[in-house]
Design a protein around this motif. Structure first.
Motif, PDB file in Angstrom:
ATOM      1  N   TYR B  78      34.856  22.349  29.502  1.00 47.91           N
ATOM      2  CA  TYR B  78      34.503  23.769  29.541  1.00 47.91           C
ATOM      3  C   TYR B  78      33.541  24.040  30.700  1.00 47.91           C
ATOM      4  CZ  TYR B  78      33.997  28.299  27.181  1.00 47.91           C
ATOM      5  OH  TYR B  78      34.051  29.630  26.840  1.00 47.91           O
ATOM      6  N   PHE B  82      35.584  25.762  33.885  1.00 46.11           N
ATOM      7  CA  PHE B  82      35.248  27.193  33.922  1.00 46.11           C
ATOM      8  C   PHE B  82      34.175  27.475  34.983  1.00 46.11           C
ATOM      9  CE2 PHE B  82      37.639  26.938  30.189  1.00 46.11           C
ATOM     10  CZ  PHE B  82      38.051  28.199  29.829  1.00 46.11           C
ATOM     11  N   GLY B  83      33.192  26.583  35.059  1.00 40.11           N
ATOM     12  CA  GLY B  83      32.125  26.796  36.022  1.00 40.11           C
ATOM     13  C   GLY B  83      32.532  26.426  37.438  1.00 40.11           C
ATOM     14  N   TYR B  86      36.204  28.873  39.184  1.00 43.05           N
ATOM     15  CA  TYR B  86      35.692  30.189  38.789  1.00 43.05           C
ATOM     16  C   TYR B  86      36.745  31.288  38.925  1.00 43.05           C
ATOM     17  CZ  TYR B  86      32.091  33.880  38.569  1.00 43.05           C
ATOM     18  OH  TYR B  86      31.319  34.964  38.222  1.00 43.05           O
ATOM     19  N   TRP B  87      37.413  31.304  40.057  1.00 38.10           N
ATOM     20  CA  TRP B  87      38.319  32.427  40.327  1.00 38.10           C
ATOM     21  C   TRP B  87      39.595  32.357  39.507  1.00 38.10           C
ATOM     22  CZ3 TRP B  87      36.620  36.742  41.769  1.00 38.10           C
ATOM     23  CH2 TRP B  87      35.499  36.826  42.586  1.00 38.10           C
ATOM     24  N   TRP B  89      39.843  31.272  36.411  1.00 38.20           N
ATOM     25  CA  TRP B  89      39.546  31.757  35.057  1.00 38.20           C
ATOM     26  C   TRP B  89      39.167  33.234  35.074  1.00 38.20           C
ATOM     27  CZ3 TRP B  89      41.719  28.950  31.671  1.00 38.20           C
ATOM     28  CH2 TRP B  89      41.825  27.576  31.858  1.00 38.20           C
ATOM     29  N   MET B  90      38.475  33.655  36.139  1.00 39.21           N
ATOM     30  CA  MET B  90      38.116  35.071  36.219  1.00 39.21           C
ATOM     31  C   MET B  90      39.371  35.949  36.337  1.00 39.21           C
ATOM     32  SD  MET B  90      35.079  36.086  35.800  1.00 39.21           S
ATOM     33  CE  MET B  90      33.509  35.345  35.469  1.00 39.21           C
ATOM     34  N   LEU B  93      40.903  36.065  32.896  1.00 38.65           N
ATOM     35  CA  LEU B  93      40.104  36.913  32.002  1.00 38.65           C
ATOM     36  C   LEU B  93      40.251  38.384  32.356  1.00 38.65           C
ATOM     37  CD1 LEU B  93      36.806  34.855  31.704  1.00 38.65           C
ATOM     38  CD2 LEU B  93      38.541  35.220  29.959  1.00 38.65           C
ATOM     39  N   PHE B  94      40.185  38.669  33.646  1.00 40.44           N
ATOM     40  CA  PHE B  94      40.297  40.055  34.100  1.00 40.44           C
ATOM     41  C   PHE B  94      41.623  40.653  33.622  1.00 40.44           C
ATOM     42  CE2 PHE B  94      40.256  43.512  37.188  1.00 40.44           C
ATOM     43  CZ  PHE B  94      38.917  43.850  37.181  1.00 40.44           C
ATOM     44  N   PHE B  96      43.314  39.808  31.034  1.00 39.67           N
ATOM     45  CA  PHE B  96      43.317  40.024  29.583  1.00 39.67           C
ATOM     46  C   PHE B  96      42.385  41.174  29.182  1.00 39.67           C
ATOM     47  CE2 PHE B  96      45.659  36.140  29.466  1.00 39.67           C
ATOM     48  CZ  PHE B  96      46.436  36.246  28.329  1.00 39.67           C
ATOM     49  N   HIS B 171      36.823  27.602  44.863  1.00 39.69           N
ATOM     50  CA  HIS B 171      36.540  27.673  43.425  1.00 39.69           C
ATOM     51  C   HIS B 171      37.779  27.944  42.573  1.00 39.69           C
ATOM     52  CE1 HIS B 171      32.274  26.928  43.166  1.00 39.69           C
ATOM     53  NE2 HIS B 171      32.211  27.471  44.356  1.00 39.69           N
TER      54      HIS B 171
END
Lengths: 514, 383
Positions: B78, B82-83, B86-87, B89-90, B93-94, B96, B171
């Protein structure tokens, strides 16, 4: 720490505050409205009165609009622990991840499954099954709040864990200590009951608008009846649980309590500031400037609330920084410098432990481990540089706390008056009260947001109390990237908020089905 | 007695299963991606939106639970993925975030952005959400660029104290530079569309849409099969990230994933059975005009295949989240998992999952004893 990472920390904090702040506009409405609409539907099922059904259906429609944006703003929070706070996730994920996973399994599925029946099942399932679904949505929302607050409470009061220097992380040793932490229990009841109050203020606000416009009067009066009883009860409970929260903060986070009260110099028999104005000239925690321009204090109440003893000593900011006072367990509080020294000893021992392990020097490693354990309670202080680093933003915490308390008191009175006037059948004619009722909702949202400001700003600089400050918790993502996502979310959430308000206003103007 | 090793493997299995269920539930996204191509009239669009709109919450919840379970059981993954990526997962997420409001808001009057914007949000989630998730999962086999240095936390030299760092400035976007990642991304995208078509055949009480969905099943199944088989064969013939069970050293092994299949015949059998089930669901729907149960075979097959792919990535001394810039930083089921007590506590909670599945099934049956028609949408209200 280099400047680049400092900027990353600041933008990561800003992003978390932004997304949490937006999310928390919608969550209290969801939690409060869920109970209200469930009670209304129960009235329908018990009495068979179609007007109750109409009332419940309208609030469910509003609930749905609000729920969707609550979900949209919520998903980012969970994943942000990984994307922006990777050191934190690695350091405490062993403990912190569990409540989030449990939240998903026991709460989110319950909500997302039965909300579909609640919206689309009126003609497809029996009355009782529908009612059960509505209550299950309410239960799911409350369970979700519980588990996320367990996680938050653990950050403020880390229990049930042990640091493992080999894996470089904190590990769970007592699941039930985490789940039943007194901070978590208090936080849950305080947060949920205050959210009930926000929900009640929301329903009252819209219903007052109908009374003002002389539309849907019967619907509005029914809604106000439920909301005023519920709201009054909720704010009574908020006061009770607030007292419990104050007690827990005093015991576990004395710096936060001192900031909440603007208390720089500790004293025995400390009073609670009812109203006060801080002097902006107070720039240092240890200068001679009086922190207050003026204040009205309730004598001895702070000592009584914090220690259940009217004469107890309550440490101020200076005391917490300089140490030297007697702690409740009889030991003497350490100063910042003593804590920092112990934190650095733990850091050095940890680095030495890792080196000894990699070189197979097991005896040395065992000795270093002992040093780490002796000093681990101060581990986080090793990351701080100066005394001021351990002091949160005092004016922000102070004003947020006192405004929140005042608004809470106002609502207790407000709902009592509304309930009384409803019983006397005088509500319809009191236009001034309609206006007050409409605008009071904004106050409820403000107070709810301020509650989180107190909780989160007041505990700075810690992500985990005394163990890990924000400076050491962030991911190594360049600040420019975090800045970009900050503005992406700021823009998107603002647009969605406008959309939600516009949709809601239209639905409210349209009113319940005739 | 339940050992730590058992719990670690158990939790990798749960993650794999959740991943499988998530990929199956992505049929909602697949349907969103063909909202305009499948439905030609406003009525058809309303029906498609309502069929999907009653499901999106479960897909969303599955994603959140998948994330939460990963956090609880493999916190090192995780933090690292995720860290670092970054992009990636972002972006996911964006996509969703915008989906979550779109079903509720799109049909509402005075919705500020206009219906078309919300439909574009759904399209964005349908295309980007599925594709990028596929790419992210592909990196479990192809690797990423990261380095873990836990002792950096107490770096006394005053440098960065971040324990898991990404080794490039993109990233996560660098994953798009790998063709093999693209093949799985596209496979997931077309699989989601195939499943959506099968779902419409099964759920809609609308002749025209049903027939069109049958054709769409074929149109999407062909590219899905091409991309999926390309990824699978390519992966089986490539080097993989193996772990020496004694020294825990990570090294490159030729045909590692093929060897895993041979050494774990149960996974091989289940993988093949899953593929056959998916194919049966597709072909029976395409070639038997009255057949509408394809989604169940294809859905179950998808869950099994994806679960087996995850197991292939993590079991049998394999690094499930490898780093090709620093091999020894690669994550394994053993080095990335939570402590025994956490895994035990979570294992007890996981016993609730059958109960959860039971009430989801019960609620579905209660709500949808019959297919969804336009009349239902008009009478019950909807999106």
């Amino acid at each position: 720490m280099d400047l680049l990472l400092n900027a990353t920390v600041n933008w990561s904090r800003a992003q978390f505050a932004l997304t949490a702040g937006y999310h928390w506009i919608f969550v209290p409405i969801t939690l409060g409205l869920a109970i209200i609409m469930s009670v209304m539907e129960t009235m329908y099922v018990k009495t068979g009165d179609e007007k109750w059904k109409k009332t419940a259906k309208f609030w469910q429609l509003i609930f749905g609009i609000n729920f969707a944006i609550g979900v949209a703003t919520g998903i980012i929070l969970e994943f942000q622990f990984g994307t922006n706070w990777s050191n934190y996730s690695l350091f405490v994920g062993d403990i912190f991840g569990a409540p989030l996973a449990i939240e998903g399994i026991v709460a989110f599925f319950l909500e997302s499954t039965f909300i579909t029946i609640m919206f689309f099942g009126w003609n497809r399932v029996s009355k009782k099954m529908h009612l059960a679904s509505t209550w299950l949505v309410t239960l799911g929302a409350s369970l979700s709040a519980y588990w996320i607050l367990v996680a938050n409470a653990w950050m403020q009061y880390p229990v049930g864990m042990e640091f493992n220097p080999e894996t470089m992380r904190n590990e769970m040793v007592d699941f039930w200590a985490i789940v039943k932490s007194p901070v978590a229990i208090n936080k849950f009841f305080h947060t949920v009951t205050s959210s009930w109050g926000v929900g009640a203020a929301f329903v009252t606000s819209i219903s007052m608008w109908y009374l003002l416009k002389k539309r849907h009067v019967d619907f509005a009066l029914r809604s106000i009846l439920i909301a005023s009883v519920f709201g009054f009860t909720a704010f009574l409970l908020v006061a009770l649980t607030g007292d419990g929260s104050a007690y827990e903060v005093t015991q576990k986070q004395p710096m936060k309590l001192a900031a909440m009260e603007g208390l720089y110099e500790g004293k025995e028999g400390a009073g609670l500031v009812a109203i006060g104005l801080l002097d902006p000239k107070k720039e240092k925690y240890n200068d001679d400037v009086d922190p207050y321009i003026f204040k009205i204090e309730i004598p001895k109440l702070l000592s009584l609330m914090g220690y259940r003893n009217a004469n107890a000593f309550v440490p101020g900011i200076k005391d917490v920084v300089d140490g030297g006072y007697t702690l409740p367990d009889g030991t003497t509080a350490l100063s910042f410098h003593e804590k920092k020294e112990k934190g650095l000893v733990a850091h050095q021992a940890l680095a030495d432990f890792q080196k000894a392990k990699s070189e197979g020097r097991e005896t040395d490693a065992a000795n270093y481990e002992k040093v780490i354990r002796e000093n681990y309670n101060y581990f986080g202080y090793g990351f701080l540089e100066k005394e001021e680093d351990m002091i949160p933003d005092v004016p922000l915490t102070f004003y947020a706390f006192h405004t929140m308390v005042m608004v809470g008191g106002y609502f207790l009175l407000f709902f009592a008056v509304v309930w009384y006037l409803h019983r006397k059948k005088k509500l319809e004619s009191m236009k001034w009260l309609h206006h007050v009722g409409i605008w009071s909702f904004a106050l409820a949202v403000l107070a709810s947001q301020l509650g989180w400001v107190v909780a989160e700003v007041g505990r700075q600089p810690w992500t985990i109390q005394d163990i890990l400050p924000v400076q050491a918790a962030a991911s190594a993502v360049p600040a420019a990237n975090v800045k970009t996502t900050f503005f992406m979310f700021a823009f998107l959430f603002s647009i969605l908020l406008i959309a939600e308000i516009m949709i809601m206003v239209r639905q409210i103007k349209k009113g319940p089905e005739e | 007695m339940i050992t730590y090793e058992f719990l670690q493997n158990y939790w990798w299995f749960i993650i794999a299963l959740l991943g499988g269920i998530l990929v199956f539930m992505l049929f909602v996204q697949g349907g969103q991606s063909m909202l305009h191509s499948l439905s030609k009239t406003e009525d058809e669009k309303a029906l498609v939106l309502n069929a999907l709109g009653r499901r999106w919450g479960l897909t969303f919840t599955t994603l959140v639970v998948f994330g939460g379970a990963f956090f609880a059981s493999f916190p090192l993954f995780y933090a690292t993925s995720f860290g670092g990526a970054y992009w990636v997962w972002m972006l996911i997420l964006f996509s969703f975030v915008v989906q979550a409001v779109s079903f509720e808001f799109e049909g509402m009057p005075n919705n500020f952005l206009g219906q078309k914007t919300y439909h574009r949000f759904l399209l964005f989630n349908g295309v980007v959400g599925t594709f990028v998730l596929g790419v992210a999962v592909a990196t479990f086999f192809t690797g990423s660029e990261f380095t873990i240095n836990k002792v950096a936390l107490v770096n006394l030299l005053g440098e960065s104290n971040v324990m898991s760092g990404w080794d490039n400035s993109l990233h996560g976007l660098e994953a798009l530079g790998n063709l093999r990642n693209w093949t799985l991304g596209l496979a997931v995208f077309f699989l989601a569309r195939t499943q959506a078509s099968l779902f419409f055949v099964n759920r809609l009480d609308h002749k025209v849409l049903q027939e069109r969905s049958r054709k769409f099943t074929l149109y999407n199944a062909i590219p899905f099969l091409v991309f999926f088989l390309t990824f699978l064969i390519w992966t089986l013939l490539s080097e993989g990230y193996a772990v020496n069970p004694d020294t825990k050293e990570v090294f490159m092994e030729p045909y590692k994933y093929l060897n895993n299949l041979i050494e774990m015949p149960i996974i091989l059998i289940l993988l093949l059975a899953g593929v056959v089930s998916v194919l049966w669901g597709i072909f029976a729907t395409v070639f038997k005009k009255s057949y509408s149960k394809g989604i169940w075979f294809s859905g179950a097959g998808t869950i099994v295949v994806v679960t087996m792919l995850f197991l292939l990535a993590g079991y049998n001394n394999t690094a499930f989240y490898p780093s090709y810039t620093n091999l020894q930083s690669s994550l394994t089921v053993q080095n990335a998992s939570s402590s025994k007590i956490t895994l035990e506590a979570m294992a007890i909670v996981s016993l609730l999952v059958p109960f959860v599945i039971a009430y989801i099934f019960y609620a579905w049956k209660a709500l949808e004893g019959k297919r969804l028609s336009l009349k239902d949408v008009q009478e019950e209200g909807g999106y």
